[in-house]
Design an enzyme around this catalytic site. Structure first.
Site, PDB file in Angstrom:
ATOM      1  CE  LYS A   1      27.981  -0.111  17.241  1.00 21.52           C
ATOM      2  NZ  LYS A   1      28.282  -1.353  17.976  1.00 21.52           N
TER       3      LYS A   1
ATOM      4  CD  GLN B   1      28.178 -10.773  21.481  1.00 20.60           C
ATOM      5  OE1 GLN B   1      29.294 -10.913  21.945  1.00 20.60           O
ATOM      6  NE2 GLN B   1      27.963 -10.077  20.374  1.00 20.60           N
TER       7      GLN B   1
ATOM      8  CG  ASP C   1      19.206 -20.691  22.856  1.00 21.16           C
ATOM      9  OD1 ASP C   1      19.949 -19.711  22.661  1.00 21.16           O
ATOM     10  OD2 ASP C   1      18.031 -20.741  22.450  1.00 21.16           O
TER      11      ASP C   1
ATOM     12  N   GLY D   1      22.988  -9.389  27.597  1.00 19.14           N
ATOM     13  CA  GLY D   1      21.765  -9.238  26.814  1.00 19.14           C
ATOM     14  C   GLY D   1      21.015  -7.933  26.992  1.00 19.14           C
ATOM     15  CB  ALA D   2      20.010  -5.957  29.950  1.00 25.27           C
ATOM     16  CG  ASP D   3      20.680  -4.352  23.865  1.00 24.78           C
ATOM     17  OD1 ASP D   3      19.490  -4.554  24.189  1.00 24.78           O
ATOM     18  OD2 ASP D   3      21.137  -4.675  22.754  1.00 24.78           O
TER      19      ASP D   3
ATOM     20  CE  LYS E   1      16.271  -5.915  24.465  1.00 23.50           C
ATOM     21  NZ  LYS E   1      17.294  -6.173  23.429  1.00 23.50           N
TER      22      LYS E   1
ATOM     23  CB  SER F   1      28.468  -5.866  28.794  1.00 21.11           C
ATOM     24  OG  SER F   1      28.791  -5.507  27.475  1.00 21.11           O
TER      25      SER F   1
END
Length: 321
Positions: A65, A136, A157, A216-218, A222, A289
């Protein structure tokens, strides 16, 4: 031989969340048993975003990907994340399909949280909180509702319009009570899907027995959770190397606040039965994740098989032999 080209709409019509969860759970099990190949992500970093290459092989399926993350894209009318996936025949290397992977990315990420919550959240979980109500969050909700009987959804949010749109979306899918609210963290399962580089969830907001899906942390730097939450929780990662590099734990690890040996397990180890998940109704659990290529390839395999069976997609001849 021909290659099938599948657009976003093709993939969306072919893929269901139930199929996605099943494929992702199987991918985690194989990962836990050491039966996959998944080299680390390769990053190209730019001033306003990045591109990532994510190759993997599992159970007769191979591919890669190519995905971006550009937070300012919505200002230009483009999604923050866009992805293309090439699925190959591992015996010959022939490209069986070239497909949109934006929908796959959204669905498999939601499915990952659903699988983690199945093993880590309390079985009687009814109240679900969402911090961050962007795209997401939608697939997180769709996946979680496949596993739990949701009675109340809380949404928050920084952009009030995002929260209201998410609430309206959820109301189309469930009879549960749904409302935008500030005490979103007072819940059974909390899902965070923000691009934050500083904690947005404080330690005192998390009650005993809560499960957190930290999505969120990727990327390095982050984080969404107060480091103190990590120190009092049972932490499960999708992949330890990726998580230490750019997952929720990356900041705490780099500061020396958290040590790698304090990580309880990978999700694959738990799915495979090699380690236990939740053992106490009062413990706080966290799923870190980062998103694994094996998830993408496993789901792409489902899409390809259905496309062949149903005759979907555009067939092209890429090569002359």
């Amino acid at each position: 031989m021909e290659t099938i080209v599948l657009t976003y709409e093709d993939v969306k019509k072919l893929l269901t969340m139930k199929e996605t969860i099943k494929a992702v759970e199987r991918a985690f099990e194989l990962h836990g048993r050491g039966l996959t190949q998944m080299p680390p992500k390769v990053y190209l970093n730019f001033e306003k975003g990045d591109l990532r290459a994510m190759p993997a092989y599992l159970e007769g399926k191979a591919g890669i990907k190519w995905v971006n993350s550009h937070p300012e894209n919505p200002k230009k009318g483009l999604p923050t994340v866009m992805a293309v996936l090439i699925l190959n025949d591992p015996e010959t290397g022939f490209p069986l399909a070239i497909m949109d992977a934006t929908h796959i990315t959204n669905f498999r990420t939601g499915a990952g949280s659903a699988v983690a919550s199945k093993y880590l959240a309390r079985k009687d979980s009814k109240v679900f909180g969402f911090v961050g109500c962007g795209r997401q969050a939608y697939t997180q909700f769709l996946a979680l509702k496949e596993v739990f009987d949701i009675e109340l959804v809380k949404a928050n949010d920084v952009n009030e319009k995002n929260a209201k749109r998410f609430v309206e979306f959820c109301r189309n899918w469930t009879d549960a009570e749904i409302r935008p609210i500030e005490d979103v963290c007072d819940c059974d399962v909390l899902t965070t899907t923000t691009p934050s580089r500083k904690p947005v969830v404080k330690e005192e907001w998390i009650r005993e027995g809560t499960h957190v899906n930290a999505i969120g942390a990727d990327a390095p730097g982050k984080q969404e959770l107060d480091e103190k939450i990590l120190l009092k929780a049972k932490i499960v990662v999708d992949d330890l190397e990726q998580a230490m590099h750019g997952g929720e734990i990356n900041v705490a690890i780099s500061k020396g606040i958290l040590k790698p040996d304090q990580i309880h397990a990978s999700l694959g180890e738990i799915v495979a039965g090699l380690k236990v998940g939740r053992t106490d109704e009062k413990e706080i659990t966290i799923f870190d994740s980062t998103g694994l290529a094996i998830q993408d390839i496993a789901v792409a395999g489902v899409v390809y098989e259905k496309a062949v069976k149903e005759g979907k997609g555009l067939k092209i001849k890429l090569f002359e032999f």
